[in-house]
Structure formats: C-alpha cells, structure tokens
Design an enzyme around this catalytic site. Structure first.
Site, PDB file in Angstrom:
ATOM      1  N   ASP A  11       0.863  -1.189   0.000  1.00 37.18           N
ATOM      2  CA  ASP A  11       0.000   0.000   0.000  1.00 37.18           C
ATOM      3  C   ASP A  11       0.891   1.228   0.000  1.00 37.18           C
ATOM      4  O   ASP A  11       2.096   1.143   0.292  1.00 37.18           O
ATOM      5  CB  ASP A  11      -0.890  -0.003   1.260  1.00 37.18           C
ATOM      6  CG  ASP A  11      -1.769   1.234   1.338  1.00 37.18           C
ATOM      7  OD1 ASP A  11      -2.298   1.667   0.299  1.00 37.18           O
ATOM      8  OD2 ASP A  11      -1.914   1.799   2.446  1.00 37.18           O
ATOM      9  N   SER A  12       0.292   2.374  -0.269  1.00 38.77           N
ATOM     10  CA  SER A  12       1.021   3.636  -0.197  1.00 38.77           C
ATOM     11  C   SER A  12       1.481   3.917   1.234  1.00 38.77           C
ATOM     12  O   SER A  12       2.351   4.749   1.445  1.00 38.77           O
ATOM     13  CB  SER A  12       0.110   4.767  -0.664  1.00 38.77           C
ATOM     14  OG  SER A  12      -1.060   4.786   0.139  1.00 38.77           O
ATOM     15  N   CYS A  74      -4.402  -0.948  -2.052  1.00 36.30           N
ATOM     16  CA  CYS A  74      -4.472   0.503  -2.131  1.00 36.30           C
ATOM     17  C   CYS A  74      -5.485   0.852  -3.221  1.00 36.30           C
ATOM     18  O   CYS A  74      -5.328   0.436  -4.372  1.00 36.30           O
ATOM     19  CB  CYS A  74      -3.089   1.042  -2.494  1.00 36.30           C
ATOM     20  SG  CYS A  74      -3.040   2.819  -2.759  1.00 36.30           S
ATOM     21  N   GLU A 152      -4.653   8.937   9.965  1.00 37.59           N
ATOM     22  CA  GLU A 152      -3.238   8.916  10.375  1.00 37.59           C
ATOM     23  C   GLU A 152      -3.055   9.594  11.737  1.00 37.59           C
ATOM     24  O   GLU A 152      -2.161   9.252  12.490  1.00 37.59           O
ATOM     25  CB  GLU A 152      -2.372   9.621   9.328  1.00 37.59           C
ATOM     26  CG  GLU A 152      -2.382   8.965   7.954  1.00 37.59           C
ATOM     27  CD  GLU A 152      -1.379   7.827   7.793  1.00 37.59           C
ATOM     28  OE1 GLU A 152      -0.356   7.843   8.487  1.00 37.59           O
ATOM     29  OE2 GLU A 152      -1.645   6.926   6.976  1.00 37.59           O
ATOM     30  N   CYS A 186     -11.098   3.517  -0.219  1.00 39.10           N
ATOM     31  CA  CYS A 186      -9.718   3.785   0.208  1.00 39.10           C
ATOM     32  C   CYS A 186      -9.458   2.873   1.396  1.00 39.10           C
ATOM     33  O   CYS A 186     -10.318   2.729   2.280  1.00 39.10           O
ATOM     34  CB  CYS A 186      -9.593   5.254   0.605  1.00 39.10           C
ATOM     35  SG  CYS A 186      -8.087   5.628   1.507  1.00 39.10           S
ATOM     36  N   HIS A 188      -7.755   3.146   3.949  1.00 34.67           N
ATOM     37  CA  HIS A 188      -7.719   3.766   5.275  1.00 34.67           C
ATOM     38  C   HIS A 188      -9.105   3.801   5.938  1.00 34.67           C
ATOM     39  O   HIS A 188      -9.202   3.981   7.149  1.00 34.67           O
ATOM     40  CB  HIS A 188      -7.245   5.220   5.176  1.00 34.67           C
ATOM     41  CG  HIS A 188      -5.763   5.397   5.189  1.00 34.67           C
ATOM     42  ND1 HIS A 188      -4.959   4.970   4.170  1.00 34.67           N
ATOM     43  CD2 HIS A 188      -4.940   5.974   6.106  1.00 34.67           C
ATOM     44  CE1 HIS A 188      -3.697   5.279   4.445  1.00 34.67           C
ATOM     45  NE2 HIS A 188      -3.662   5.881   5.615  1.00 34.67           N
TER      46      HIS A 188
HETATM   47  N1  DGL Z   1      -4.221   3.691   0.831  1.00 39.27           N
HETATM   48  C1  DGL Z   1      -4.616   4.730  -0.097  1.00 39.27           C
HETATM   49  C2  DGL Z   1      -5.821   4.271  -0.893  1.00 39.27           C
HETATM   50  O1  DGL Z   1      -6.407   3.248  -0.608  1.00 39.27           O
HETATM   51  C3  DGL Z   1      -4.943   6.015   0.634  1.00 39.27           C
HETATM   52  C4  DGL Z   1      -3.754   6.815   1.037  1.00 39.27           C
HETATM   53  C5  DGL Z   1      -3.083   7.520  -0.118  1.00 39.27           C
HETATM   54  O2  DGL Z   1      -3.612   8.515  -0.626  1.00 39.27           O
HETATM   55  O3  DGL Z   1      -2.040   7.063  -0.511  1.00 39.27           O
HETATM   56  O4  DGL Z   1      -6.195   4.922  -1.835  1.00 39.27           O
END
Ligand code: DGL
Length: 271
Positions: A11-12, A74, A152, A186, A188
């Site tokens: 993931d990012s 992600c 976060e 997303c 998160h």
């Molecule tokens: N994990 C990213 C997503 O699912 C969100 C965080 C980001 O913008 O990198 O899109």
C-alpha cells in the site's frame, strides 16, 4: 499440490493493513510480506505517472521476497496503476473490482456511493465497472481527501467530532441521493466504519474492500492449488519510513489483530 511461498501485500502506507488483516483472518496459515510506502504516502493526490512509478517499485520489492501473489491493497494504485501488473510474473489482485462486485450484489435501489481519494475518484474506475453491471445505476462519488490524515492522526472514534464533521460534508451528496450502498474505496477508511454508521445509520451497506479482496485471494489460490499446506511461520512488515506515529497508526488499522510485529525500514528507491 501447494505453494508455501508468502503472499505479498503493498500500500502507499499503512491503510493496506486493513486488507492484510482480512487476509490474515481468512487465511491464517499463509505467510504475509507487507510493504507500506510510509515515506511517500499519500499516493492519492499524485499524478498517474508518479503513482505508476511507485507501484512498480513496490511490486519489484515484493518480488524480491519471492512472493506467489501480489495484492495492491491501495484503492489509488488499483484504480490508476493496475496495468503495472501486466509485467508481473505472479498473479495480481487489486481492490476495486471485488468491491464493485460486492456493492452490485448488495444494492437494492441501484444507488451506490464511492468514498475514496481524489486520484481514485478522478479515475472513475469504480463507476465504470458498476455501470457495466447496472447500466442505469446512480453512482455518487466523493473525494474524501482529508480523511486519510484524520485516520493517520488516530481520530477514528465513532463519535470523534473532527471525523464526524468532516465525514458529514463528504457524505452529504450520498445522503441527498439516498444511496443504500457505500464502497469505502480507500483502504484507510474501514476504521471509520463506526463514525460513518453514526451518520448514515444501519440501512446503508458499507463495503470494506479488505473483506472482498481477501475472499478473492482465497478463491484465486484455491483454484490454482496455491494455498499453503503448512502453518504460518511468521509475517514480515516493511516500511519506507518509520514515522513517529507509525506504531499508533498500525495499531488502529490492524484493530484486534497481532500488533506485536517487527517492522523493518527499507530504501524503496534502491530495493
Ligand atoms: N491507501 C490509499 C488508498 O487506498 C490512501 C492513502 C493515499 O492517498 O495514498 O487509496
């Protein structure tokens, strides 16, 4: 026949832990190698070219760990950089298509909301796929840019005033349209489920991409005889930066899951 190599998940940042958690729950024997690009998060506000470059580096890192399958945990990578998988020597699972299928099965009135990052929303990936299943569906999209930093920060309580106030703004168009299904587009966002339910009530079905993706991983490995036939011998977690809030955020995203994991920092540009 079995394949005892690990499953690679990236993931990012740490949001993908909500997907890793579901894979670990559903497939407890499997070893997981997780990479979170905490040094370069967020991806969701970056250009396509940058997201693709980062995704390729993340995938290459996981391949260096001899994984048998790669999960892009992600929403942003899955929406704008899924074609990076074309050069992979192992199967690839993204999070968009499985969550779309779950949403299409769940909706009764054909009104589906998507809450995701701006890159994901701008890609239109969910909407395009939903319309293939239900051509007259009403898809209401909302780019919840501020929600990633809120998660976060750890402001994820069901009654957290900042989370509630911010969510109310992003969800207003969905409420106006009367959606009965909302994709948390997303990775998160599943930890905001309580706060979202406080706003939308229980009648709106929330689609957690982690759950639908874990089921897809299981299905794919079962069909290719790729499931592990031994017990888990340990998961590995890597990040590109051990930020001060790393452990706090990881605890939130992993929920009730194993929090005693060791994490190693890697230089992803050189990996
Ligand atoms: N994990 C990213 C997503 O699912 C969100 C965080 C980001 O913008 O990198 O899109």
């Amino acid at each position: 026949m079995a394949d005892n190599r690990a499953i690679g998940i990236f993931d990012s940042g740490l949001g993908g832990l909500t997907v890793a958690r579901e894979v670990m729950k559903l497939l407890p024997n499997e070893n997981i190698v997780y990479f979170g690009d905490t040094g370069r998060v967020p991806y969701g506000t970056r250009s396509h070219d940058t997201i693709k470059k980062y995704a390729l580096q993340d995938e290459r890192f996981l391949l260096s760990h001899d994984v048998k399958l790669i999960v892009a945990a992600c929403g942003t990578v899955s929406s704008v950089a899924a074609d990076t998988a074309e050069v992979l020597p192992v199967p690839f699972v993204e999070v968009v298509s499985h969550s779309v299928r779950a949403a299409v099965s769940a909706t009764q009135n054909g009104k589906i909301g998507i809450l995701a990052t701006s890159a994901t929303i701008n890609s239109g990936a969910h909407k395009k796929q939903i319309l293939e299943f239900i051509p007259n569906a009403e898809v209401i999209e909302s780019a919840g840019t501020l929600l990633v930093p809120i998660v976060e920060e750890g402001w994820t309580g069901d009654t957290d005033p900042v989370a509630l106030e911010t969510l109310k703004r992003y969800l207003a168009p969905m409420i106006d349209a009367g959606v009965d299904t909302l994709i948390l587009g997303c990775t998160h966002f599943p930890v905001l489920t309580g706060a979202i339910k406080n706003i939308l009530g229980d009648k709106v079905t929330l689609i957690n991409m982690g759950v639908s993706t874990a089921l897809a991983v299981k299905d794919m490995l079962q069909k290719s005889n790729g499931l592990r036939d031994e017990q888990n011998t340990g998961n590995k977690f890597y990040v590109s930066d051990k930020t001060a809030s790393f452990q706090k955020v990881a605890n939130i995203l992993l929920g009730d899951y194993d929090k005693d994991f060791n994490v190693e920092q890697v230089d992803i540009e050189k990996a």
